[in-house]
Design a protein around this motif. Structure first.
Motif, PDB file in Angstrom:
ATOM      1  N   PRO A   1       0.792  -1.226   0.000  1.00  0.00           N
ATOM      2  CA  PRO A   1       0.000   0.000   0.000  1.00  0.00           C
ATOM      3  C   PRO A   1       0.826   1.278   0.000  1.00  0.00           C
ATOM      4  CG  PRO A   1       0.043  -0.966   2.194  1.00  0.00           C
ATOM      5  CD  PRO A   1       0.700  -1.961   1.283  1.00  0.00           C
ATOM      6  N   SER A   2       2.104   1.200   0.392  1.00  0.00           N
ATOM      7  CA  SER A   2       2.914   2.416   0.442  1.00  0.00           C
ATOM      8  C   SER A   2       3.762   2.542  -0.808  1.00  0.00           C
ATOM      9  CB  SER A   2       3.811   2.416   1.689  1.00  0.00           C
ATOM     10  OG  SER A   2       4.691   1.308   1.689  1.00  0.00           O
ATOM     11  N   SER A   3       4.180   3.771  -1.092  1.00  0.00           N
ATOM     12  CA  SER A   3       5.064   4.026  -2.228  1.00  0.00           C
ATOM     13  C   SER A   3       6.132   5.010  -1.782  1.00  0.00           C
ATOM     14  CB  SER A   3       4.277   4.581  -3.429  1.00  0.00           C
ATOM     15  OG  SER A   3       3.855   5.910  -3.173  1.00  0.00           O
ATOM     16  N   TRP A   4       7.101   5.244  -2.644  1.00  0.00           N
ATOM     17  CA  TRP A   4       8.197   6.156  -2.323  1.00  0.00           C
ATOM     18  C   TRP A   4       7.732   7.600  -2.315  1.00  0.00           C
ATOM     19  CZ3 TRP A   4      11.621   2.792  -0.737  1.00  0.00           C
ATOM     20  CH2 TRP A   4      11.607   1.506  -1.308  1.00  0.00           C
ATOM     21  N   LYS A   5       6.518   7.839  -2.735  1.00  0.00           N
ATOM     22  CA  LYS A   5       5.939   9.178  -2.667  1.00  0.00           C
ATOM     23  C   LYS A   5       5.977   9.714  -1.243  1.00  0.00           C
ATOM     24  CE  LYS A   5       1.398   9.501  -2.958  1.00  0.00           C
ATOM     25  NZ  LYS A   5       0.027   9.526  -3.521  1.00  0.00           N
ATOM     26  N   LYS A   6       5.834   8.839  -0.274  1.00  0.00           N
ATOM     27  CA  LYS A   6       5.814   9.261   1.131  1.00  0.00           C
ATOM     28  C   LYS A   6       7.127   9.914   1.533  1.00  0.00           C
ATOM     29  CE  LYS A   6       5.100   7.416   5.798  1.00  0.00           C
ATOM     30  NZ  LYS A   6       4.819   6.189   6.596  1.00  0.00           N
ATOM     31  N   GLN A   7       8.247   9.420   1.012  1.00  0.00           N
ATOM     32  CA  GLN A   7       9.547   9.985   1.354  1.00  0.00           C
ATOM     33  C   GLN A   7       9.887  11.216   0.500  1.00  0.00           C
ATOM     34  OE1 GLN A   7       9.181   6.497   1.292  1.00  0.00           O
ATOM     35  NE2 GLN A   7       9.201   6.552   3.530  1.00  0.00           N
TER      36      GLN A   7
ATOM     37  N   ALA B   1      18.355   5.989   0.884  1.00  0.00           N
ATOM     38  CA  ALA B   1      18.688   4.943  -0.074  1.00  0.00           C
ATOM     39  C   ALA B   1      17.450   4.067  -0.200  1.00  0.00           C
ATOM     40  CB  ALA B   1      19.880   4.118   0.394  1.00  0.00           C
ATOM     41  N   PHE B   2      16.782   4.149  -1.336  1.00  0.00           N
ATOM     42  CA  PHE B   2      15.571   3.367  -1.561  1.00  0.00           C
ATOM     43  C   PHE B   2      15.967   1.981  -2.056  1.00  0.00           C
ATOM     44  CE2 PHE B   2      13.429   7.615  -2.729  1.00  0.00           C
ATOM     45  CZ  PHE B   2      13.151   7.872  -1.394  1.00  0.00           C
ATOM     46  N   LEU B   3      15.601   0.956  -1.316  1.00  0.00           N
ATOM     47  CA  LEU B   3      15.934  -0.418  -1.660  1.00  0.00           C
ATOM     48  C   LEU B   3      14.668  -1.187  -2.017  1.00  0.00           C
ATOM     49  CD1 LEU B   3      17.890  -2.845  -1.811  1.00  0.00           C
ATOM     50  CD2 LEU B   3      17.527  -3.171   0.660  1.00  0.00           C
ATOM     51  N   GLY B   4      14.612  -1.737  -3.229  1.00  0.00           N
ATOM     52  CA  GLY B   4      13.468  -2.542  -3.624  1.00  0.00           C
ATOM     53  C   GLY B   4      12.494  -1.830  -4.537  1.00  0.00           C
ATOM     54  N   VAL B   5      12.953  -0.799  -5.245  1.00  0.00           N
ATOM     55  CA  VAL B   5      12.087  -0.028  -6.144  1.00  0.00           C
ATOM     56  C   VAL B   5      11.774  -0.858  -7.389  1.00  0.00           C
ATOM     57  CG1 VAL B   5      11.809   2.142  -7.392  1.00  0.00           C
ATOM     58  CG2 VAL B   5      13.202   2.068  -5.305  1.00  0.00           C
TER      59      VAL B   5
ATOM     60  N   GLN C   1      14.903  18.615  -3.564  1.00  0.00           N
ATOM     61  CA  GLN C   1      16.058  18.337  -2.712  1.00  0.00           C
ATOM     62  C   GLN C   1      16.083  16.884  -2.264  1.00  0.00           C
ATOM     63  OE1 GLN C   1      15.840  21.245   0.453  1.00  0.00           O
ATOM     64  NE2 GLN C   1      15.919  22.955  -0.985  1.00  0.00           N
ATOM     65  N   ARG C   2      14.927  16.344  -1.904  1.00  0.00           N
ATOM     66  CA  ARG C   2      14.867  14.942  -1.476  1.00  0.00           C
ATOM     67  C   ARG C   2      15.194  14.003  -2.635  1.00  0.00           C
ATOM     68  NH1 ARG C   2      11.015  13.435   3.090  1.00  0.00           N
ATOM     69  NH2 ARG C   2      11.166  15.198   4.534  1.00  0.00           N
ATOM     70  N   ARG C   3      14.710  14.344  -3.816  1.00  0.00           N
ATOM     71  CA  ARG C   3      14.943  13.494  -4.983  1.00  0.00           C
ATOM     72  C   ARG C   3      16.414  13.488  -5.373  1.00  0.00           C
ATOM     73  NH1 ARG C   3      14.983   9.758  -8.296  1.00  0.00           N
ATOM     74  NH2 ARG C   3      13.650   9.659 -10.145  1.00  0.00           N
ATOM     75  N   ARG C   4      17.037  14.644  -5.326  1.00  0.00           N
ATOM     76  CA  ARG C   4      18.446  14.735  -5.699  1.00  0.00           C
ATOM     77  C   ARG C   4      19.343  13.955  -4.740  1.00  0.00           C
ATOM     78  NH1 ARG C   4      19.678  18.480  -9.562  1.00  0.00           N
ATOM     79  NH2 ARG C   4      17.997  19.897 -10.165  1.00  0.00           N
ATOM     80  N   GLN C   5      18.929  13.871  -3.481  1.00  0.00           N
ATOM     81  CA  GLN C   5      19.738  13.183  -2.482  1.00  0.00           C
ATOM     82  C   GLN C   5      19.523  11.676  -2.490  1.00  0.00           C
ATOM     83  OE1 GLN C   5      22.146  14.553  -0.754  1.00  0.00           O
ATOM     84  NE2 GLN C   5      21.420  16.029   0.751  1.00  0.00           N
ATOM     85  N   ALA C   6      18.439  11.228  -3.107  1.00  0.00           N
ATOM     86  CA  ALA C   6      18.051   9.819  -2.998  1.00  0.00           C
ATOM     87  C   ALA C   6      18.887   8.915  -3.894  1.00  0.00           C
ATOM     88  CB  ALA C   6      16.573   9.656  -3.341  1.00  0.00           C
ATOM     89  N   LEU C   7      19.233   7.763  -3.338  1.00  0.00           N
ATOM     90  CA  LEU C   7      19.879   6.681  -4.084  1.00  0.00           C
ATOM     91  C   LEU C   7      18.811   5.631  -4.367  1.00  0.00           C
ATOM     92  CD1 LEU C   7      22.773   5.374  -4.884  1.00  0.00           C
ATOM     93  CD2 LEU C   7      22.405   4.031  -2.804  1.00  0.00           C
TER      94      LEU C   7
END
Length: 374
Positions: free
Chosen positions: A85-91, A122-126, A153-159
């Motif tokens: 039910p969750s997505s990376w949109k939350k972060q 660091a997003f793991l499992g996308v 800013q959050r997107r640029r920092q994300a792995l």
């Protein structure tokens, strides 16, 4: 958002299970907060991870319209599930964000910008459909004349460490939207899980640097064959088909179709579909005061076009019926989104179908309208 490598520069390596466990140490040592799949309240959701022990190893999900259940697998796969039910949109686009603050002083109200340290995720499992969703939200929040600074800013920092799907749910239709199930672009690293380890594709220079900190080996022909078979298994399992031919014109030329009344009799206007959707971005802004009235914060919060008050303007409601709100959501997602952002707003992940309490299936609603025109 690291710069992608050229096709000729992309390399693939084999990562053993014990080295995969060390991946967490490498990421944390580089200052990343690892976010990935974990089990909470009988669902696989995205949350903070500290080691492989936090992953849903040996679990999978069974999904149907209006139904989600966790069941044990007959192996110990780490990523043997689809999407929850969750997505990376939350972060990247947090549910609540403080935009400005103001305090009452003797000289009057003093306003100040909110300065918060940007998290380094660091997003793991996308999954592939989620990579497509991120690309869509990139266009929404950073692709126009106004850039949303919080998202940017959050997107640029994300792995981004992606995982290729090796199974599909009955609600998946990413093949119809051409968004999966194979991860092709938009990742720093992409994993394909095998019983004895992972095939790792390098997508960016940053991903290559991280992989250098791990002990990897060459890919054998046998491993490549097994990886191809595992990825093809997901493709073969996708049975749901969604005809997108002239979809924009189909919907916008049938705004008074009786199917909107039919779906309105079932829709609860609960907002579940928009909350779980990885691309929906509706929000509202409120002034929130403390009990003394001396401190006020301007907060942005997730909202939904299914909420009755969302369309309130000029002293009245624009969409005061469920029929109108469902039609607004579906025609925006699949039609007018194209006018705004040059692409559909749907990636075929199937979340809106699974998490609708009454099992409304947007692919079937569109099919009903299409069939009536033939």
């Amino acid at each position: 958002m690291s710069e992608s490598l050229q096709t000729g520069d992309v390399q693939t390596r084999f990562l053993k299970l014990d080295e995969f466990a060390r991946l967490f140490e490498v990421l944390i040592s580089r200052g990343y907060e690892v976010i990935g799949p974990t089990i909470d309240q009988e669902a696989i959701v995205y949350g903070p991870l500290s080691s492989i022990d936090d992953l849903p190893r040996g679990w999978t999900d069974q999904q149907e319209p209006g139904r989600y259940r966790l069941v044990k697998r007959d192996d110990n796969a780490f990523f043997g599930y689809v999407v929850g039910p969750s997505s990376w949109k939350k972060q990247l686009f947090p549910p609540v964000a403080t935009l400005t603050r103001a305090d009452r002083t003797e000289e009057g109200w003093q306003f100040q910008e909110v300065e918060e340290e940007t998290p380094r995720y660091a997003f793991l499992g996308v999954r592939a459909c989620e990579l497509a969703a991120m690309k869509i939200q990139d266009r929404v929040f950073t692709g126009g004349p106004y850039t949303d600074s919080i998202y940017d800013q959050r997107r640029r920092q994300a792995l981004v460490i992606a995982v290729n799907c090796t199974q599909a749910a009955s609600t998946c239709f990413c093949t119809s939207m051409q968004t999966g199930p194979r991860c092709k672009t938009g990742f720093d690293l992409a994993l394909t899980e095998l019983s004895d380890g992972f095939l790792v594709e390098v997508g960016t220079a940053v991903g290559a640097e991280i992989l250098q900190d791990l002990d990897t080996g060459d890919i054998s022909p046998e491993q490549e064959t097994r990886a191809d078979a595992a990825r093809q298994q997901a493709v073969d399992q996708i049975e749901r088909r969604f005809d997108t031919t002239d979809l924009k014109d189909l919907l916008l030329s049938n705004l008074e179709h009786p199917q909107w009344d039919d779906v309105a009799e079932r829709c609860l206007s609960c907002t579940n579909c928009t909350m779980v959707c990885p691309t929906c971005f509706c929000s509202s802004v409120e002034e929130v005061s403390d009990l003394t009235g001396e401190h006020v914060e301007r907060q942005r919060q997730w909202d939904s076009c299914f909420n009755l008050d969302f369309s309130y303007m000029n002293g009245g409601l624009v969409r005061n019926r469920i029929r109108n709100r469902y039609r607004q959501w579906l025609t925006h997602k699949l039609a007018t989104w194209i006018d705004q952002f040059g692409t559909s707003g749907c990636v075929g992940c199937g979340r809106c179908i699974t998490w609708c309490p009454v099992g409304i299936d947007l692919t079937q609603e569109v099919h009903a309208i299409r069939e009536s025109q033939s």
